[in-house]
Design an enzyme around this catalytic site. Structure first.
Site, PDB file in Angstrom:
ATOM      1  CG  HIS A   1      -2.227   0.960   1.339  1.00  0.00           C
ATOM      2  ND1 HIS A   1      -3.224   0.574   1.820  1.00  0.00           N
ATOM      3  CD2 HIS A   1      -2.283   2.075   0.568  1.00  0.00           C
ATOM      4  CE1 HIS A   1      -4.161   1.380   1.622  1.00  0.00           C
ATOM      5  NE2 HIS A   1      -3.509   2.500   0.906  1.00  0.00           N
TER       6      HIS A   1
ATOM      7  CG  LEU B   1       5.007   5.317  -5.344  1.00  0.00           C
ATOM      8  CD1 LEU B   1       5.740   4.334  -6.352  1.00  0.00           C
ATOM      9  CD2 LEU B   1       6.185   5.664  -4.203  1.00  0.00           C
TER      10      LEU B   1
ATOM     11  CG  HIS C   1     -10.938   3.360   1.558  1.00  0.00           C
ATOM     12  ND1 HIS C   1      -9.748   4.067   1.912  1.00  0.00           N
ATOM     13  CD2 HIS C   1     -11.834   4.030   1.682  1.00  0.00           C
ATOM     14  CE1 HIS C   1     -10.155   5.160   2.482  1.00  0.00           C
ATOM     15  NE2 HIS C   1     -11.528   5.138   2.625  1.00  0.00           N
TER      16      HIS C   1
ATOM     17  CG  ASP D   1      -2.536   4.443   3.680  1.00  0.00           C
ATOM     18  OD1 ASP D   1      -2.263   4.673   2.217  1.00  0.00           O
ATOM     19  OD2 ASP D   1      -3.654   4.836   4.209  1.00  0.00           O
TER      20      ASP D   1
END
Length: 434
Positions: free
Chosen positions: A59, A62, A180, A307
């Site tokens: 997760h 970028l 999610h 994350d």
């Protein structure tokens, strides 16, 4: 490529041994390693260091393309390598969204050009992350990028019919949908604080635990109905964890990840309205954090994922409700987990390797990562120092962003060297050149 000889490493916490790496593979472990090394071998003194399989992050955000002011694939790769990662899964919520084969291949190629970690694109579940029409799931999988994980992360696939169709589609090639879990009817886009006493006192829009647990429950039933695989991204509540535990007991193909910040940071930190602590899902009370630790230790939670969510200063420096969600994680993940769980003996080295390498690689279908440290296996490795004391300094981050919640914190445990296919990609806090 010359030989690399790692001298005196504590291999997975099981005892000291030399490890010889040749041609991208582990060539020998133990007494024969030094004797088998060729003349001119590069030597790494690993006395007092623990050797683990390189970390895999399920997760990572970028930001490229679209928000290169916050992060690029190159800068994120540097942060990942310094953090001990040999592979990262790049989330699809870029601009444009990674919802086509061409977009996925571009992410893959930029990662290969950076050359420090394997950058694995995550494909969007729906076109434009709009939750309505499936993206090119099959084409992305059949492309050079070989996409196997799909997610609209940042947004929930809230429509049950769309989620069912996605699960049915990816089943044919062994894909997985990473969800999610945020029911938008229960926790809307402004929700930014765990619903409870703190949200009421601070006047912040509440994000109730049921908004997470209800989606996890629905997706578990859809996974059972379709015979497909679903992965729960950043589980954050005791209620959500209970549903994961129930699904696994029922034999449903569900896996789950937790972030270091949901393990270590609590709702009380929001009292100062510092936007660095604004994440989605939000930080939770101590009771949830304790439940997550228990779920990690009893095997209910499969993986630790960062994350990693870099943001430019102008996106974070707002009133709390208006600031962007997310915080940095790649460079600090190991130290946070080690300081919280490994240093006091609750989490053995073998379990840390499972949670940060072996299981994430298996979930993502990365055959060359998370492998045993034995002859013939790919040499994707990390050396960590369990005794080092590290003070986090955001200004020394390899990321282009500075939104770390750990700035100024003193943590025990440091990544010393990262090795990708036999080549050192980071050493003593700095990435190496390709």
């Amino acid at each position: 490529m010359s030989d690399l000889l790692v001298i005196g490493a504590d291999v997975l916490g099981g005892g000291s041994a030399d490890v010889l790496v040749r041609d991208g593979l582990v060539a020998a472990v133990g007494a024969d390693a030094a004797a088998d090394a060729r003349s001119g071998a590069e030597r790494l003194d690993a006395d007092g260091l623990v050797l683990l399989p390189g970390f895999v992050d399920l997760h990572t955000h970028l930001r490229e393309p679209g928000r290169e002011d916050a992060e690029t694939i190159a800068s994120g790769s540097r942060a990942a390598a310094v953090g001990g990662f040999t592979a990262v899964l790049a989330m699809a919520n870029t601009n444009p969204v990674t919802d086509t084969a061409e977009a996925a291949e571009r992410i893959r190629d930029l990662g290969a050009a950076a050359g420090l970690v394997d950058v694995v694109p995550v494909g969007a579940v729906t076109k434009g992350l709009d939750g309505a029409e499936l993206a090119e799931l099959g084409l992305m999988h059949r492309s050079r990028a070989r996409v196997r994980v799909f997610s609209d992360d940042g947004r929930c696939v809230a429509d049950g019919r769309v989620m069912r169709r996605a699960l049915e589609y990816v089943r044919a090639f062994g894909g997985v949908i990473s969800q999610h879990s945020q029911d938008p009817s229960l926790a809307g886009p402004q929700a930014c604080c765990h619903e409870g006493e703190t949200s009421g006192r601070l006047g912040l829009p509440g994000w109730p635990a049921v908004a997470e647990a209800s989606i996890i429950a629905r997706d578990a039933m859809l996974a059972e109905h379709t015979g497909s695989r679903v992965h729960v991204a950043h589980v954050s509540t005791a209620e959500g964890l209970d549903v994961v535990r129930w699904a696994k007991a029922r034999g449903i193909a569900m896996t789950a990840e937790v972030t270091p910040h949901h393990l270590a940071l609590g709702t009380d930190l929001l009292a100062g309205y510092d936007p660095v602590f604004k994440v989605n899902p939000p930080l939770r009370p101590d009771t949830d954090r304790a439940a997550l630790v228990e779920g990690l230790l009893d095997g209910t939670i499969d993986a630790i994922a960062t994350d990693h969510a870099p943001h430019a200063r102008h996106d974070k420096e707002h009133a709390f409700v208006d600031a962007a969600f997310g915080m940095l994680g790649l460079e600090t993940a190991f130290a946070v987990v080690h300081d919280l769980l490994v240093a006091d003996g609750r989490l053995p080295w073998s379990d840390l390797a499972r949670l940060m390498s072996v299981a994430p690689a298996a979930i993502a279908g990365l055959a060359d990562h998370g492998r045993p440290i034995t002859p013939g296996e790919p040499a994707n490795l990390v050396l960590v120092d369990p005794t080092a004391s590290v003070t986090v300094d955001r200004d020394s981050s390899q990321s282009l962003s500075r939104n770390t919640p750990w700035h100024g914190a003193s943590l025990t445990g440091a990544v010393r060297t990262t090795i990708l296919r036999g080549r050192v990609t980071a050493h003593e806090g700095a990435p190496t050149s390709c």
